[in-house]
Design a protein around this motif. Structure first.
Motif, PDB file in Angstrom:
ATOM      1  N   PHE A 140      -3.684 -44.648  43.050  1.00 19.87           N
ATOM      2  CA  PHE A 140      -2.144 -44.841  43.133  1.00 19.87           C
ATOM      3  C   PHE A 140      -1.642 -45.534  41.823  1.00 19.87           C
ATOM      4  N   GLY A 154      -0.023 -46.587  38.745  1.00 19.33           N
ATOM      5  CA  GLY A 154       0.984 -45.926  37.915  1.00 19.33           C
ATOM      6  C   GLY A 154       1.766 -45.086  38.365  1.00 19.33           C
ATOM      7  N   ALA A 155       1.963 -44.896  39.808  1.00 25.40           N
ATOM      8  CA  ALA A 155       2.545 -43.710  40.582  1.00 25.40           C
ATOM      9  C   ALA A 155       3.829 -43.977  40.918  1.00 25.40           C
ATOM     10  N   LEU A 156       4.655 -44.650  40.152  1.00 24.53           N
ATOM     11  CA  LEU A 156       6.100 -44.953  40.843  1.00 24.53           C
ATOM     12  C   LEU A 156       6.818 -43.693  40.217  1.00 24.53           C
ATOM     13  N   LEU A 157       7.617 -43.334  41.085  1.00 21.41           N
ATOM     14  CA  LEU A 157       8.350 -41.870  40.707  1.00 21.41           C
ATOM     15  C   LEU A 157       9.470 -42.303  39.968  1.00 21.41           C
ATOM     16  N   SER A 158       9.551 -41.349  38.827  1.00 20.08           N
ATOM     17  CA  SER A 158      10.603 -41.661  37.839  1.00 20.08           C
ATOM     18  C   SER A 158      11.928 -41.101  38.401  1.00 20.08           C
ATOM     19  N   ARG A 192      14.013 -39.133  36.926  1.00 19.33           N
ATOM     20  CA  ARG A 192      14.109 -37.852  36.598  1.00 19.33           C
ATOM     21  C   ARG A 192      13.303 -37.021  37.473  1.00 19.33           C
ATOM     22  N   SER A 193      12.117 -37.328  37.816  1.00 14.09           N
ATOM     23  CA  SER A 193      11.395 -36.572  38.723  1.00 14.09           C
ATOM     24  C   SER A 193      12.121 -36.623  40.248  1.00 14.09           C
ATOM     25  N   LEU A 194      12.577 -37.565  40.485  1.00 14.88           N
ATOM     26  CA  LEU A 194      13.211 -37.497  41.949  1.00 14.88           C
ATOM     27  C   LEU A 194      14.545 -36.570  41.787  1.00 14.88           C
ATOM     28  N   MET A 215      14.884 -34.066  39.897  1.00 20.67           N
ATOM     29  CA  MET A 215      14.508 -32.507  39.799  1.00 20.67           C
ATOM     30  C   MET A 215      14.193 -32.212  41.222  1.00 20.67           C
ATOM     31  N   LEU A 216      13.592 -33.072  41.998  1.00 21.73           N
ATOM     32  CA  LEU A 216      13.020 -32.826  43.376  1.00 21.73           C
ATOM     33  C   LEU A 216      14.263 -32.631  44.381  1.00 21.73           C
TER      34      LEU A 216
END
Lengths: 584, 646
Positions: free
Chosen positions: A4, A6-10, A12-14, A16-17
């Motif tokens: 886990f 460094g698994a924070l969602l950025s 940008r990724s959120l 895009m998702l």
């Protein structure tokens, strides 16, 4: 590094998702949108409902186009009732007017009959054939009630404007009970479809008058489109289509309620007056094999056989409350179920006293269970399976000397005697491998003896009796392996005398009509001396009448006519009449 | 061992996992390596469709579990296996709601889809399978006609290096026995492998039958499934040799034989119905990977499939031979570090010999071109591709645009949009099958699809969440015909959408978890009030697979859950099958190392749940299997770097 780390969602990724999720959700919503009610084959949308523009007197040819009270809707047009036509601004009795027979002379297909002919039901004939009609001035009229031809042609009850009525063929001062004076005709309000229940109350939409109520005389099941449709006797006016169930397979009637068993293994109910769906759906099975094939009503009990489920259902109708059957439907409860065993495939039911007899068609290749099974229903809650009468003793006269399978499909009772139609097919439900055969059952001895049908009859399909006569439909040899329209040979209807001798045969054919798909005679219904024969190869109904020792085609391709077409084609262009019944 | 490379979209679940992780940080977890699989073949979805939603299911961890090919595929989301019950009985594969004849299946690149378009997974012997590569979503742009729902490439067991030998035998309930023997060695400068396998089952399990289901309280009757036996056997020979100038040659021949009873439905059993089949497939592949990175591959193959049916609905018998002969040339090259160009040319000829003497045959041509455009220093890949197929007289284009976006925190976003088509099959077009009639006027089916997924990978885990949306049109269905018959027509269209999640987490060397979840919505869009907007039959809305294995190699226990929700099995949603949850459990022990001995005990359907995948075809109840295996490999092995594109 752990899983886990460094698994924070950025953001940008959120983002895009989220975009993707929104896109998919939007797609789902778009795909889920319904733009309004869909209507079945032959039906068109009218507001929030569906209507049969061909036959619905309130939506004739289009939404809300209502026919006048003296008109019926046929083919999308408001036509004068009872076969009359608007000729030169006047409704003429095109059904019986020899000068405008079948329509206005010279137009609409109408003709002027030859001097020696009469006009009956819009066709020029040598003589009147419908029971109760008499040729007067070359018109076929009912002399029992016609004040212009009362008792005899040209006997006018009121030549000088009197008030006599025509009652049972005599000009009288008043009608004798139970008849009622309606416009100088003495009519029975319980049975007269022009004055049903009250003078002037004409039954529209292909209905007849039954006990003073307008309901259909016949009902046909349209398998491929999931519809049922009513037909008026004698005039053969077709009523509006009504969507009931998935694929209706078998019909019955109880207490003015039409019972419809469909491929969804449901026993559904429809109001006999307009075939609208009633509440009260009975589950006949959940397994894929269950396939209700025939309904026998023996009020208050209803028997249903499922051909692939191998079962007999016994249902009982509950007490009739006020309005029951018209609004709430019948209260039906399954009181028992009998499994007749694997690979039996029950097809139809006949009842004698407390005994049911059920033809068993057998499995696809396993024909060891083929026969006629006897079920004791003296206590309908506990049906008891008795002996099975075998058809193995019958010489099926195989055309090639090889094996054929009897494949019983229909059963009828005449004079206390049972008859079973044997399709006599090649193994594996192949084409007919021998002649059409009727099996005559000696119940006491448990023996079946053959009655060989004429060479013109292959695949004896359905059998029914009327009085002393027995009728058998012949499906014929049908080239189902070829693209439609299928070639069909040796299909038709056989009439047998009380001595079990064939006395008449009707050949189901196109009679040279171009573009006609050859018919294959299937189940049929009898009304008086008229037989309404469903077509297994299309949505047509042929009408045949027994006149003397002849079966005369009333509705069919003979003499350039047309059969009834109560069942429209589905999206693939085909349909078939899976059942047809008459309503008492 | 499995590796998971799948798209996904369910944010909440992933966020939930991350939230838990943050709350528990910084508790360190021991490093566990998720092994990478064997090299991918040119036809492997991971290579051919880089942005696709792909699950790789490796089977090595399932040794000793007496599983058939369909059971091995169960973990893959989006996939539904429909089992007629028992070892060797028909098992059909659907992906993303598409029919089983709209899923392409390859065996080491050789197309297995037969004259009806579908592949019976029971005819794939599990003994030869090394891994499944499952591409979910339209596969037309990369694999051609037929892949509306997806494609599955079955990779057979590798030849390995050095001398090896292994043998395994299982025996258990319903007279079931499975055995396999594998040997490999250096031969003629290359590596050869010979695998022999066989299995048999009486299939005579008991089930509960309600002969009067409409009567409340009617006692269930215990019945035995008759004529449900199966025998399977076969062999596989593989040879691999590396040649000068970076050439490699692979040759494979696989023979599978089977004979089974066809039990029929519980209402109308067919005690005399039998099926037998033989499949012989052979291929030679020549591949070269140049030092520049350019790769190309040439494949030639032949497959002969003989199927015989008799009794039951097949009467006096059906005997058909499907012969496929074909080849494919494909290549990939990198241009200026910004374009990965690939292309392929495929030519196949297929002929069917069958009893109605129609004996159809046709040629298939496929041309594919694709570009993988690397942008933003490789963080973004755009992958447009286009394929043209001519199948008989049917022409079809299948375009696709894929995207891979590398995100922070080891996240990766994948998205695809495209279209695929399926030409009608031989049987649908030309050949009557009992009561099912053909229609030579059929037209191809078409799918429009899109999907997006978010994937997260660490050294010890892989999690993927995604969603998809597919629209299928012009679908071919059999419409009821006059008594007893049905004919094929193009008249259906359907919408299928859903979510897929999967993952593998190995928090400790002694513990591994695996899960897959599918949420599937379907709607029949046929313009008929009886069916419009109803769910498609046999498409359960929820399917869950979960597996937990724990313990050291000398005593490792596992438990599996296979759940699917209730669903209708007719088009009007009036008839349905109930939900079912099947639990499997097992324990295995590996002792010694040279040779290695493995003993395992497997209990399937632990709680003896009565269930059906197909209506009136019961699945077996509780079953117990014991397995013993031995394997040995020489201590002298060549050490070579593995070839991976990653």
């Amino acid at each position: 590094m752990n899983m886990f780390h460094g698994a924070l969602l950025s953001r940008r990724s959120l983002a895009m998702l989220s975009l993707g999720v929104v896109g998919l959700a939007a797609g789902l919503m778009i795909g889920s949108c319904s733009s309004g009610p869909l209507c079945g084959a032959g039906l068109s949308r009218c507001g929030l409902g569906c209507a049969d523009f061909n036959s619905d007197s309130k939506n004739c040819g289009g939404c809300n186009q209502t026919c006048q009270t003296n008109q019926v809707c046929q083919g999308g047009q408001c036509l004068c009732r009872l076969g009359t036509s608007l000729c030169g601004g006047a409704c003429v009795l095109a059904s019986s007017d020899p000068q405008n027979c079948g329509g206005c002379a010279g137009t609409d297909g109408g003709v002027v009959c030859q001097a020696t002919q009469v006009c009956e039901l819009g066709r020029c004939r040598a003589q009147c054939s419908i029971p109760g009609l008499t040729a007067c001035e070359r018109s076929c009229v009912d002399v029992t009630a016609d004040p212009q031809n009362c008792g005899a042609c040209a006997t006018v009850c009121n030549p000088d404007g009197g008030s006599l009525v025509c009652d049972t063929g005599r000009c009288q001062a008043q009608c004798a009970a139970p008849r009622t004076d309606c416009n100088r005709s003495c009519v029975n309000l319980l049975t007269d479809r022009n004055n049903c229940g009250a003078c002037g109350n004409a039954c529209d939409n292909g209905r007849g008058c039954h006990g003073g109520t307008c309901i259909h005389d016949l009902v046909a099941a349209c398998f491929n489109t999931g519809q049922v449709v009513g037909i008026q006797r004698d005039t053969d006016v077709i009523g509006p289509l009504s969507s009931i169930g998935a694929n209706p397979q078998a019909l019955g009637v109880s207490q003015n309620v039409v019972l419809v068993a469909d491929a969804d293994r449901k026993l559904r109910q429809a109001r006999a007056s307009d075939l609208s769906a009633l509440p009260g759906v009975t589950d006949l099975g959940q397994r894929s094999g269950d396939s209700p094939n025939h309904i026998l009503v023996d009020d208050p009990f209803i028997y249903v056989v499922s051909s692939l489920g191998n079962t007999l259902h016994v249902l009982q109708r509950g007490p009739l409350d006020a309005g029951t059957g018209q609004d709430a439907g019948l209260q039906l409860a399954i009181v028992s179920q009998l499994n007749l065993g694997p690979n039996t495939s029950p097809q139809a039911i006949a009842k004698i006293g407390n005994d049911l007899y059920i033809p068993l068609q057998g499995g696809f290749t396993d024909v060891s269970r083929t026969g006629l099974v006897h079920v004791d229903v003296s206590n309908p809650s506990v049906p008891i399976q008795r002996e099975t009468i075998s058809f193995s003793t019958i010489d099926l006269r195989s055309f090639d000397g090889g094996r054929t399978d009897p494949r019983p499909s229909g059963i009828a009772l005449r004079g206390g005697q049972l008859y079973v139609s044997l399709s006599n097919l090649n193994p594996g439900f192949g084409p007919p491998g021998g002649p059409g055969v009727l099996a005559k059952i000696n119940r006491d001895a448990g023996v079946a003896t053959p009655i060989y049908l004429p060479d013109t009859c292959l695949d004896a399909f359905w059998v029914a009796s009327e009085g002393d006569l027995l009728f058998v439909s012949c499906g014929g040899r049908v080239g189902y392996d070829q693209p439609p329209p299928f070639p069909v040979e040796k299909s038709g209807l056989v009439a047998l005398s009380n001595a079990d001798q064939p006395i008449a045969f009707w050949s189901a054919s196109c009679a040279g009509s171009s573009g006609c798909a050859p018919p294959s005679a299937g189940r049929f219904a009898i009304l008086g001396n008229r037989l309404y024969i469903g077509d297994n190869a299309s949505g047509r109904v042929f009408v045949v009448q027994l006149v003397g020792s002849q079966l005369i085609e009333q509705r069919g391709y003979a003499e350039g006519g047309q059969p009834l077409t109560p069942c429209p084609p589905n999206q693939m262009g085909f349909s078939y009449v899976s059942d047809i019944i008459s309503i008492p | 061992m499995r590796r998971w490379r799948v798209t996904g979209r369910v944010v909440s679940l992933l966020v939930g996992i991350e939230a838990v992780a943050r709350a528990e940080a910084p508790v360190p977890l021991p490093p566990v390596i998720v092994p990478l699989p064997a090299p991918e073949e040119p036809k492997s979805p991971p290579r051919r469709d880089p942005s696709g939603s792909i699950t790789v299911v490796e089977t090595r961890e399932n040794r000793g579990e007496a599983k058939d090919a369909a059971e091995l595929l169960a973990p893959a989301p989006g996939v539904l296996l429909q089992d007629q019950g028992g070892l060797g009985q028909t098992k059909m594969l659907t992906i993303r709601g598409a029919s089983s004849n709209a899923v392409l299946v390859f065996l080491d690149g050789i197309p297995l889809n037969g004259p009806g378009g579908a592949v019976d997974m029971s005819r794939i012997p599990s003994a030869i399978i090394d891994r499944f590569e499952v591409l979910r979503g339209g596969a037309g742009a990369r694999y051609g006609s037929g892949g509306l729902g997806g494609a599955v490439n079955i990779v057979t067991r590798p030849v390995g290096e050095g001398a090896r030998f292994s043998a395994e035998a299982s025996h258990g309930s319903f007279g079931t026995t499975l055995a396999q023997v594998t040997g490999s060695a250096e031969i003629g400068g290359g590596q050869g492998l010979l695998l022999l396998h066989g299995a048999r089952s009486d299939g005579d399990f008991t089930y509960l039958f309600n002969d009067k289901p409409q009567l409340d309280g009617n006692p269930l009757v215990k019945r035995t499934r008759d004529n449900n036996q199966a025998k399977l056997g076969g062999a596989m020979v593989k040879y691999r040799r590396e040649l000068p100038a970076d050439f490699t040659v692979d040759a494979i021949t696989e023979l599978s034989l089977e004979a089974r009873g066809l039990a029929g439905t519980v209402d109308n059993p067919t005690l005399d119905a039998k099926q037998s089949s033989q499949r012989l497939s052979s291929s030679v592949r020549v591949a070269r990977r140049a030092p520049s990175g350019t790769e190309w591959s040439g494949l030639a193959f032949v497959r002969r499939d003989h199927l015989a049916l008799e009794g039951g609905y097949f009467g006096s018998g059906v005997d058909q031979v499907d012969l496929v002969l074909g080849g494919e040339v494909s290549g990939w090259t990198l241009i200026r570090e910004t374009h990965g160009l690939s292309g392929s040319v495929q030519v196949e000829g297929e002929s069917l010999t069958e009893p109605t003497q129609v004996n159809p045959s046709w040629l298939r041509l496929g041309l594919m071109a694709s570009d993988e455009i690397f942008l933003a220093a490789g963080k973004v890949s755009l992958i447009p591709s286009l394929r043209f197929d001519r199948t008989g007289h049917f022409n079809g284009f299948s375009p696709k645009l894929g995207m891979i976006l590398s995100l922070p925190s080891r996240l990766e976003l994948r998205a695809n949009i495209g279209s695929a088509h399926r030409a009608p099959s031989f049987l649908e077009l030309y050949v009557a099958q009992g009561s099912l009639l053909p229609n030579k006027d059929l037209q191809p089916e078409r799918a429009w699809y899109s999907d997006v997924s978010l994937n997260h990978r660490t050294n010890v885990s892989y999690v993927s969440l995604g969603g998809f949306y597919s629209f299928y049109e012009n679908l071919i269905s059999y419409e009821y015909y006059p008594p007893r018959l049905a004919r094929a027509y193009n008249f259906n269209s359907a919408l299928v959408a859903g979510l897929e999640a999967e993952g593998q987490i190995k928090p400790h060397p002694l513990l591994s978890t695996l899960f897959g979840y599918t949420l599937l919505f379907s709607q029949n869009l046929r313009d008929d009030p009886r069916y419009y907007l109803k769910e498609l039959p046999y498409r359960p809305r929820h399917r869950v697979y979960a597996r937990v294995a724990a313990g050291p190699s000398w005593g490792r226990a596992r438990v599996e859950l296979n759940y699917q929700s209730g669903h209708s099995f007719n088009r009007t949603e009036t008839l349905s099958l109930g939900p079912r949850a099947l639990i499997n459990a097992g324990i295995s022990s590996s002792i010694f190392s040279a040779p290695e001995l493995v003993a395992a005990l497997e209990v399937k359907n632990v709680f003896n749940v009565s269930a059906e995948d197909f209506n009136s075809y019961p699945l077996p109840g509780r079953a117990v299997y014991a397995t013993i295996g031995v394997s040995w490999e020489s201590s002298i092995r060549k050490e070579k770097p593995s070839r991976r594109r990653e």
